[in-house]
Design an enzyme around this catalytic site. Structure first.
Site, short mmCIF file in Angstrom:
data_model
loop_
_atom_site.label_atom_id
_atom_site.label_comp_id
_atom_site.label_asym_id
_atom_site.label_seq_id
_atom_site.Cartn_x
_atom_site.Cartn_y
_atom_site.Cartn_z
N HIS A 201 14.11 -10.07 -3.42
CA HIS A 201 14.76 -9.53 -2.22
C HIS A 201 15.99 -10.36 -1.85
CE1 HIS A 201 11.46 -6.80 -1.50
NE2 HIS A 201 12.08 -6.33 -0.43
N LYS B 18 1.16 -4.94 2.43
CA LYS B 18 0.03 -5.04 3.35
C LYS B 18 0.47 -5.86 4.55
CE LYS B 18 -1.96 -9.16 1.28
NZ LYS B 18 -2.25 -10.36 2.04
#
Lengths: 187, 280
Positions: free
Chosen positions: A38, A103
C-alpha cells in the site's frame, strides 16, 4: 439468507446494490496487498506515476498467504487486520478501487471515502485460512516480488465467501451487530 | 544430572512449530462446540461452525490453521540438574524455528528491525522465555502468536485503589476497543500484579492453560467467571458481527506486587490458541 454473487471488475451497479450484512460469493480476480505494498502504491500515486496494476473496479484482499506446499496452489490465506491500511485507502479508492476484503474496523475517514467513491468493504473469516485457500484456483505475483508474502499477487478465486461490513450508504455491520446483541447499557 | 543434546532441542522445536500450526488443540475444538450451542446470532453460529470446519481441514491436509503462523514464542523450563551439550540452548531453539518454519511451509513474519523492516526469511529470532526450575527435565512449549490479536493487547499501571473494579474495567475496555480486529471469539489472558514486565508475561503464560480451565484458586476462578460474562455481554460476537460469544475463556494469573503498584496486562488471543509442549 441467500448469497449474492459478484465478479470483479465491479460495475457501479454491482457495488451500490450491496448492503451491510449481505453474504457474498466472489468469483474472478482479486489482488492481494498489505501494508508495505500500500505504501508503495500510494507513493506512486503521489508522484503521478502509473501503478503496476489497473485499480479501476478491482478488489484488494488484505492477505499475506502462507507458502504453498508441493502440490498446492497457495498456502492458507485468511484476512489480516484492515485498519493498518486505513491511512492509504482513501487515495486508492479515489484512484478507482471498488472493493476491499479484510477483517476488523475501518476508520471514519475510510468509511466516508467508501460513501464518497461508492465502494464496499467486506470481511472474510479471520483464522479460517485453510478454508479460504480452497477457493483460490490460481496465483501469480504481479508486483513487488521482493516483499515476499507481502507482494501483490493476482488471485483467481471461485466462490470466495465474504460478508459486507461497510456499504456505500454508510451502513456498518459491526455497529449493527454490536447494538443488536449488546446486553450492557451504553455509557 | 541429565544430558540433553543441542540436536535433540533443534528437532523437538522444529516439530512443535509445525504441529502447533497444523493441529488445533482439542480444548479449543471443544470450546468452539460449546460456543456454537451458546451463540444466539444465526450468523455467529455459522461463523463458529466455519472456524471448526477450518480446523478440520488444517489437520487433515496438514496446512496452517491461520496464514499468520505467528511469532515463535518459546517457553523453556530448564531443570537445574540438566546439562545441554553441543551448543547454546538459544541457538538450538532458533535453529529449530528456522527448520520448522521452512520445512513446514509456515509463513515467515519476522522482520530484522522494527523500523527498517527487512524480513529475516526464516521467522527467527524466536521470543524465548526461560525459567530455571527444580529437577532434571527440560520442558519446551512453542506458542506461535499471530500479529492481529497481539496488536490489540494492552498494559496499564493502575493505582492500588483502583482494585478489582479498576482491573475489570480495563480488561473489558481493552476487549471492547479491539472489537473485530483480533478475530473473536477470543481467549483473554490477564496478568495482575508483579511489575511492568511480569504482568505482561503472566498474561501471556495464562494463554497456555487449557482453554476454559478455571484458575486453581477458587476466588480467582470466580473473577474469571465474572469477567467472561461481562465480556460476552458486550455483544461483539464471533468475528465482531454481533453475538453472545465474544470470548471462549478468560484466564487470570496473579503475582505479588509493590505497595505503590497495580499492574494489569491483557494479552488477547484469537480462537487459534496454538501451543504444543514436550518434556525431555
Amino acid at each position: 439468507m441467500d448469497n449474492k454473487r459478484i465478479n470483479p471488475p465491479l460495475s457501479e451497479e454491482e457495488v451500490t446494490a450491496l448492503r451491510a450484512g449481505d453474504k457474498v460469493l466472489i468469483s474472478g480476480v482479486v489482488y492481494t496487498a498489505r501494508d508495505a505494498a500500500h505504501q508503495r502504491l500510494v507513493h506512486l500515486l503521489e508522484q503521478g506515476q502509473k501503478l503496476p496494476i489497473e485499480l479501476s473496479g478491482q478488489i484488494i484482499y488484505y492477505v499475506g498467504p502462507a507458502p504453498a506446499k508441493p502440490g498446492q496452489i497457495i498456502g492458507s490465506a485468511g484476512p489480516t487486520t484492515s485498519s493498518r491500511m486505513d491511512p492509504f485507502t482513501p487515495q486508492l479508492l479515489k484512484a478507482g478501487l471498488k472493493g476491499m476484503i479484510g477483517k476488523g474496523l475501518r476508520s471514519a475517514e475510510v468509511r466516508q471515502a467508501i460513501k464518497d467513491y461508492k465502494a464496499v468493504y467486506m470481511a472474510a473469516l479471520g483464522g479460517a485460512a485453510a478454508l479460504m485457500a480452497k477457493c483460490i484456483t490460481k496465483v501469480e505475483v504481479v508486483a513487488y516480488q521482493d516483499l515476499g508474502t507481502e507482494a501483490i499477487h493476482r488471485l483467481e478465486v471461485v466462490n470466495l465467501p465474504v460478508i459486507v461490513v461497510n456499504d456505500c450508504l454508510g451502513n456498518d455491520l459491526y455497529e449493527q451487530g454490536f447494538l443488536k446483541y449488546r446486553l450492557t447499557p451504553l455509557h | 544430572m541429565k544430558l540433553i543434546t543441542y540436536q535433540t532441542i533443534v528437532a523437538e522445536v522444529k516439530k512443535l512449530c509445525i504441529e502447533a500450526n497444523y493441529f488445533l488443540g482439542d480444548d479449543v475444538k471443544t470450546a468452539l462446540k460449546t460456543a456454537w450451542h451458546n451463540e444466539i446470532s444465526p450468523l455467529g453460529k455459522e461463523i463458529l461452525s466455519a472456524l471448526y470446519r477450518n480446523s478440520l481441514i488444517a489437520s487433515e491436509e496438514q496446512v496452517p490453521i491461520c496464514q499468520d503462523t505467528g511469532t515463535a514464542v518459546v517457553f523453556l523450563e530448564i531443570g537445574q540438574d540438566v546439562r545441554i551439550e553441543g551448543g547454546y540452548i538459544y541457538d538450538a531453539v532458533n535453529e529449530g524455528v528456522r527448520q520448522g518454519y521452512t520445512e513446514g511451509y509456515l509463513r515467515k513474519s519476522m522482520v530484522n528491525h522494527p523500523l527498517c523492516r527487512r524480513n529475516t526469511g526464516d521467522n527467527t529470532p524466536a521470543i524465548i522465555h526461560a525459567e530455571i526450575v527444580p529437577g532434571n527435565q527440560l520442558a519446551i512449549t512453542v506458542a506461535p502468536k499471530g500479529g492481529g490479536s497481539e496488536n490489540m493487547s494492552a498494559l496499564a499501571m493502575l493505582t492500588p485503589s483502583a482494585g478489582w473494579t479498576g482491573v475489570k474495567q480495563f480488561v473489558i475496555e481493552t476487549v471492547r476497543k479491539a472489537g473485530a480486529n483480533p478475530c473473536p471469539p477470543l481467549i483473554v489472558g490477564v496478568g495482575i500484579g508483579g511489575n511492568f514486565e511480569k504482568a505482561a508475561l503472566l498474561a501471556k503464560k495464562s494463554l497456555l492453560r487449557e482453554v476454559g480451565s478455571p484458575n486453581r484458586d477458587a476466588e480467582l476462578a470466580e473473577l474469571e467467571k465474572e469477567l467472561i460474562k461481562e465480556i460476552n455481554n458486550l455483544g461483539i460476537g464471533p468475528q465482531g458481527f454481533g453475538g453472545s460469544v465474544t470470548a471462549l475463556a478468560v484466564h487470570i494469573e496473579l503475582y505479588p506486587c509493590h505497595i505503590a503498584s497495580l499492574p494489569v496486562a491483557v494479552n488477547l488471543n484469537c480462537h487459534v490458541a496454538r501451543h504444543k509442549s514436550v518434556i525431555l
